[in-house]
Design an enzyme around this catalytic site. Structure first.
Site, short mmCIF file in Angstrom:
data_model
loop_
_atom_site.label_atom_id
_atom_site.label_comp_id
_atom_site.label_asym_id
_atom_site.label_seq_id
_atom_site.Cartn_x
_atom_site.Cartn_y
_atom_site.Cartn_z
CD GLU A 103 -1.11 0.30 3.74
OE1 GLU A 103 -0.94 -0.32 4.79
OE2 GLU A 103 -1.85 1.28 3.64
CG ASP A 127 0.22 -7.65 6.23
OD1 ASP A 127 0.92 -8.60 6.62
OD2 ASP A 127 0.30 -6.51 6.71
CG MET A 169 4.15 -10.33 10.72
SD MET A 169 5.36 -9.87 9.48
CE MET A 169 6.74 -9.42 10.54
N GLY A 170 0.09 -9.12 10.40
CA GLY A 170 -1.21 -8.64 9.93
C GLY A 170 -1.51 -7.36 10.68
CD GLU A 221 1.95 -7.28 12.81
OE1 GLU A 221 3.04 -7.28 13.38
OE2 GLU A 221 1.82 -6.99 11.60
CG HIS A 275 10.73 -9.96 10.61
ND1 HIS A 275 10.60 -9.47 11.88
CD2 HIS A 275 10.47 -8.93 9.77
CE1 HIS A 275 10.29 -8.18 11.81
NE2 HIS A 275 10.19 -7.83 10.55
CB ILE A 276 9.80 -17.13 10.98
CG1 ILE A 276 10.99 -17.13 11.93
CG2 ILE A 276 9.61 -18.51 10.36
CD1 ILE A 276 10.82 -18.00 13.15
O1 F6P Z 1 3.28 -5.11 5.75
C1 F6P Z 1 3.89 -6.33 5.93
C2 F6P Z 1 4.35 -6.51 7.34
O2 F6P Z 1 4.99 -7.74 7.41
C3 F6P Z 1 3.24 -6.38 8.40
O3 F6P Z 1 2.52 -7.56 8.58
C4 F6P Z 1 4.03 -6.00 9.62
O4 F6P Z 1 3.24 -5.25 10.53
C5 F6P Z 1 5.12 -5.15 9.07
O5 F6P Z 1 5.30 -5.52 7.72
C6 F6P Z 1 6.41 -5.28 9.82
O6 F6P Z 1 7.33 -4.44 9.25
P1 F6P Z 1 8.87 -4.35 9.64
O7 F6P Z 1 9.53 -5.58 9.13
O8 F6P Z 1 9.35 -3.14 8.95
O9 F6P Z 1 8.93 -4.28 11.13
#
Ligand code: F6P
Length: 345
Positions: A103, A127, A169-170, A221, A275-276
């Site tokens: 986005e 996401d 994540m989300g 999250e 991040h996995i």
């Molecule tokens: O937008 C993708 C995403 O993985 C989200 O799910 C998460 O909130 C965000 O990026 C985390 O971002 P960063 O790796 O910059 O902390």
């Protein structure tokens, strides 16, 4: 033509597959040359480039991450940023730009297109919250990683009669939690779209233990409790914001586990997949989707279809206006959530 390519925002499995498809088709069918812009919008902003050709894309199809690097740089938050980008694109002799992102990255592409930059967009995000496309690549990989983790957590939760809260994540949308939760047989799924009632969550925990099973709870999250709807403090890891104004999320899993333990007396632990979910090799579906997006994107450049975003509609790849893809987020509907609710408790 000389075409610039960049990847922006959080990385995502399948980015390299897009880059490879763009370059392979561009060279073979149109005799194009490419310029790789490094680290998202930072590349064109600061004139950071790298060579991009057949040699650079060889062997990258199954590789996660992005060979171009990524960042959350927002040129619109920097004075003179747009002029700098235009000047650097001209200096690199670039006729058109392909921006691969979510986005934020595509939001910048939309505005730049309105300001005369020849750009086409490719949607990516684990996401899956971009409107205009049925799916974004990266999502399937994230869901598979999360559901495999849930499968593993079932046996240890059962052995120890514990509640295991899996935080996925989300940020704004609960797609990963919903799909992984259904695929992994979760007993409760909590998503940002539906603020949860902690008392109801605890009732699900009690019911589940009455049937002598352990509890696997999947939480996005960005999920928030009803009573904290105006107090996002419950979900924030830090107050830190990125260049697009997003706060860094995290911590809801731990908070929930503590609350459940305190209220029900059942042992509860949190597992944060983090991040996995974004790392490593893409699934076959994501490679297939990313490749088709890449092929269509370079086609759009040659058709002069600027200001468009590639989108999956059913099984077809179509081009939609960038503004349509970034106008609003695609969220889980109450009906879709109700499907998962059948399995709660
Ligand atoms: O937008 C993708 C995403 O993985 C989200 O799910 C998460 O909130 C965000 O990026 C985390 O971002 P960063 O790796 O910059 O902390």
């Amino acid at each position: 033509m000389r075409v610039g390519v960049l990847t922006g925002g959080g990385d995502c499995p399948g980015l390299n597959a897009v880059i490879r498809a763009v370059v392979r088709k561009g060279v073979k069918e149109y005799g194009d040359e490419f310029v790789g812009f490094r680290d998202g919008w930072k590349g064109p902003l600061e004139g950071l480039t790298m060579p991009l050709g057949i040699d650079q894309v060889r062997g990258i199809l199954p590789r996660g991450g992005t060979i171009l690097g990524s960042s959350r740089t927002n040129p619109f938050s920097i004075e003179g940023g747009v002029e700098q980008i235009k000047a650097n694109l001209a200096a690199a002799g670039v006729d058109a730009l392909i921006a691969i992102g979510g986005e934020d990255t595509l939001g910048v592409a939309t505005k730049l297109h309105d300001l005369g930059v020849k750009v086409v967009g490719v949607p990516k995000t684990i996401d899956n919250d971009l409107s205009g496309t049925d799916f974004t690549f990266g999502f399937d990989t994230a869901v598979n990683i999360a559901s495999e983790a849930i499968d593993r957590l079932h046996t240890t939760a059962e052995s120890h009669h514990r509640v295991l809260v899996v935080e996925v994540m989300g940020r704004h949308a609960g797609w990963i939690a919903l799909h992984a939760g259904i695929a992994g047989g979760a007993n409760v799924v909590l998503i940002p779209e539906r603020p949860f009632d902690i008392e109801e969550v605890c009732r699900y925990v009690e019911t589940r233990f009455e049937t002598k099973y352990a509890v696997i709870m999947v939480v996005s999250e960005g999920a928030v409790p009803i009573e904290a709807e105006d107090d996002s403090g419950m979900t924030l890891l830090t107050g830190e914001k990125d260049a697009f104004g997003h706060v860094r999320l995290g911590g809801i899993g731990e908070r929930l586990a503590n609350e459940i333990e305190a209220r029900t007396g059942k042992e509860a632990r949190a597992v944060v997949l983090g991040h996995i979910q974004r790392g490593g090799t893409p699934t076959a579906f994501d490679r297939w989707l990313a490749t088709r997006f890449g092929l269509q994107a370079i086609g759009a450049v040659h058709d002069g279809d600027f200001g468009t975003m590639m989108a999956l509609r059913g099984t077809s790849i179509v081009r939609v206006p960038l503004s349509e893809g970034t106008a609003e987020l695609k969220l889980v509907s109450p009906e879709e959530y109700a499907e998962a609710e059948v399995f709660f408790g």
